[in-house]
Design an enzyme around this catalytic site. Sequence first.
Site, short mmCIF file in Angstrom:
data_model
loop_
_atom_site.label_atom_id
_atom_site.label_comp_id
_atom_site.label_asym_id
_atom_site.label_seq_id
_atom_site.Cartn_x
_atom_site.Cartn_y
_atom_site.Cartn_z
N GLU A 141 -6.48 7.23 -2.67
CA GLU A 141 -5.16 7.05 -2.06
C GLU A 141 -4.34 6.07 -2.90
O GLU A 141 -4.73 4.91 -3.07
CB GLU A 141 -5.31 6.52 -0.64
N GLU B 147 -11.44 -0.61 3.35
CA GLU B 147 -12.24 -1.82 3.13
C GLU B 147 -12.07 -2.79 4.30
O GLU B 147 -13.06 -3.30 4.86
CB GLU B 147 -11.80 -2.53 1.82
N GLU C 17 -7.79 3.79 11.77
CA GLU C 17 -6.97 4.79 11.06
C GLU C 17 -6.76 4.25 9.66
O GLU C 17 -6.11 3.23 9.46
CB GLU C 17 -5.65 5.01 11.82
N GLY D 235 -5.14 0.46 8.61
CA GLY D 235 -5.03 -0.23 7.33
C GLY D 235 -5.97 0.40 6.32
O GLY D 235 -6.22 1.61 6.36
N SER D 236 -6.51 -0.41 5.41
CA SER D 236 -7.34 0.11 4.33
C SER D 236 -8.78 0.34 4.79
O SER D 236 -9.25 -0.34 5.72
CB SER D 236 -7.35 -0.89 3.17
N GLY E 125 -11.00 -1.99 7.22
CA GLY E 125 -11.51 -1.28 8.39
C GLY E 125 -13.01 -1.51 8.57
O GLY E 125 -13.48 -1.69 9.70
N CYS F 17 0.27 7.01 5.68
CA CYS F 17 -1.16 7.40 5.72
C CYS F 17 -1.32 8.90 5.60
O CYS F 17 -2.22 9.39 4.95
CB CYS F 17 -1.80 6.89 7.00
O1 TXE Z 1 -4.34 -3.29 3.69
P1 TXE Z 1 -5.19 -4.16 4.72
P2 TXE Z 1 -3.35 -3.77 2.53
C1 TXE Z 1 -4.10 1.29 2.47
C2 TXE Z 1 -3.22 1.68 1.30
C3 TXE Z 1 -2.88 0.35 0.69
C4 TXE Z 1 -4.19 -0.40 0.87
C5 TXE Z 1 -4.09 -1.90 0.83
O2 TXE Z 1 -3.97 2.48 0.42
O3 TXE Z 1 -2.54 0.48 -0.66
O4 TXE Z 1 -4.63 0.01 2.14
O5 TXE Z 1 -3.12 -2.39 1.76
C6 TXE Z 1 -4.96 -7.10 8.18
N1 TXE Z 1 -9.68 -8.89 9.14
N2 TXE Z 1 -3.33 1.19 3.71
O6 TXE Z 1 -4.02 -4.72 1.64
O7 TXE Z 1 -5.76 -5.35 4.05
C7 TXE Z 1 -3.67 -7.34 7.41
O8 TXE Z 1 -3.17 -8.64 7.69
C8 TXE Z 1 -8.76 -8.40 9.99
C9 TXE Z 1 -3.31 2.37 4.52
O9 TXE Z 1 -2.09 -4.20 3.13
O10 TXE Z 1 -6.14 -3.21 5.35
C10 TXE Z 1 -2.79 -6.22 7.96
O11 TXE Z 1 -2.29 -6.60 9.23
N3 TXE Z 1 -7.55 -7.97 9.58
C11 TXE Z 1 -2.67 2.17 5.81
C12 TXE Z 1 -3.79 -5.06 8.13
O12 TXE Z 1 -5.08 -5.67 8.20
C13 TXE Z 1 -7.26 -8.02 8.26
C14 TXE Z 1 -1.71 1.12 6.02
C15 TXE Z 1 -3.80 -4.02 6.99
O13 TXE Z 1 -4.10 -4.68 5.79
C16 TXE Z 1 -8.20 -8.53 7.33
C17 TXE Z 1 -1.84 -0.02 5.12
C18 TXE Z 1 -9.45 -8.96 7.81
N4 TXE Z 1 -10.40 -9.44 7.01
C19 TXE Z 1 -2.62 0.07 4.01
N5 TXE Z 1 -7.64 -8.43 6.10
C20 TXE Z 1 -2.60 3.33 6.73
N6 TXE Z 1 -3.74 3.80 7.21
O14 TXE Z 1 -1.53 3.77 7.10
C21 TXE Z 1 -6.41 -7.91 6.25
N7 TXE Z 1 -6.17 -7.66 7.56
#
Ligand code: TXE
Length: 493
Positions: free
Chosen positions: A395, A243, A262, A240-241, A245, A296
């Site tokens: 990104e 932040e 990742e 995910g993001s 992460g 990603c």
């Molecule tokens: O990501 P989040 P978002 C990047 C991409 C995108 C940005 C925001 O730049 O524009 O992140 O996307 C879970 N504790 N990527 O807001 O929040 C959430 O429910 C635990 C890159 O969707 O990181 C989801 O299942 N988990 C990327 C997952 O985290 C939490 C893919 C990803 O969400 C949480 C996606 C918390 N506090 C976004 N908050 C890649 N690497 O491929 C949220 N989640």
Amino acid sequence: MTSVNDQVSASVAPNMVFQNFIGGRDCPASDGMALDVFSPVDGTLFARIASGTSQDIDEAVKAARMAFEGAWGKLTATERGRLLMKLATAVEAHADELALLESRDNGKPLRQSRADAIALARYFEFYGSAADKLHGDVIPYLNTHFIGVERVPHGVTGHIVPWNYPMQIFGRSVGAALAAGNATVVKPAEDASLTILRVSALAREVGFPDGALNVVTGLGRTAGAALAGHPGIDFLSFTGSPETGTAVQVAAAQNHVGVTLELGGKSAQVVFDDADLERALPTLVNAIIQNGGQTCSAGSRLLIQRGIFQDVVDAVSKRFRALRAGHPEHEPDLGPMINQAQQRRVLNYLERGRNEGLAIVGEGVVALDAPPGGYYVAPTFLAPVPHESILTQEEVFGPVLVATPFDDEADAIQLANGTQYGLAAGVWSRDAMRSTRVARSMRAGQVFVNCYGAGGGIELPFGGFGRSGHGREKGFEGLIEFTTTKTLVIAHG
Ligand code: TXE
């Protein structure tokens, strides 16, 4: 016979709540609450999912622990592998259904969703067939002792999955964890949970013991955070993001467990003046357009040698002008963004690019068949874009490509490595010595030469440097991540 279309239409409706999958049973959220899911295709209410609570996560972790210590943990590696292979076959047999479900839930063009379903099957096949090939070691030590190093599962693993490639990311992480013998708890993204729930039901049908695979849907800040911080979790995998992460890694640290992260990238494709452009051009465009740029490892930066800069920019612009964002079931080049927040994020980046005075040199269209309420963005190519620009450094996660000129090899390497990310890179040149030199200088987890993102990559270790995260998924490396070692020291004399 009902068509796949009728089948999927009948299985998803705004008044239907998709429940959690805990201990082999479909369960509502502990407080009975559900979340609305909006279709990215037209912005309408499309389905509802259980809004998982910390209590649900607790139940799922308990179910996983019981499975780990019970029926699942007692299977041999071969038996685990066979179950994964059966699941691979079931996923393949349901590929059309899964693809349509994904396209409606996530907005991906159908061909991409189908490719994701096939890749998911291949992950289960790859890890299923690897399950009983995960050997330990024997260490020569004292002559009076036998030393065996066993590879053992962590125990109960938590998997937080994003929305961009739900099936593939579920496959690479959960497939590896199960093959290694862990019991798993998965938190899919709130915008794309349905295919993961459907595959979990298939796992039950092919005979996975209850509790080996549990899924709790819901919000990241509740269900996700509860999973990341649960003291019963022995290892975490997060995509995910950056932040989120960070929050997940902090939570893992509180419980002293490991985590793979990742976190995306800002991957460069370096085009030298001797590159085979006929071969390069379609790949340069596809690498940013695939999945609407919500990938990603998207090739989101072009670095082009100055002598051919204008020619390559003109050729890429021409291709961009022919691109069409449209209804995912009508074979567009790209579908909508996942949700309104992501659409706004991409448009906001473009606005900031305009404020920096950047020139749009190629822009595709939102097709007439794109329903007005959907979250579509026209593919956009900007050039020249300075290395310091926000569009070069951050990104965007949308169909936005930037091009920057470079002078020589050293300059290309410096620019390519000049962001906080380090996930993937591409090098295009007919000079084998030069392309090898440059590829080896890239600070990226995967580097492609005269290709990009070739094949599905299931077998290839994947992960990043710096802000792109740490740990490796995919390939045999990904399987190792879901194990640890136990050293047996046996005195015999
Ligand atoms: O990501 P989040 P978002 C990047 C991409 C995108 C940005 C925001 O730049 O524009 O992140 O996307 C879970 N504790 N990527 O807001 O929040 C959430 O429910 C635990 C890159 O969707 O990181 C989801 O299942 N988990 C990327 C997952 O985290 C939490 C893919 C990803 O969400 C949480 C996606 C918390 N506090 C976004 N908050 C890649 N690497 O491929 C949220 N989640």
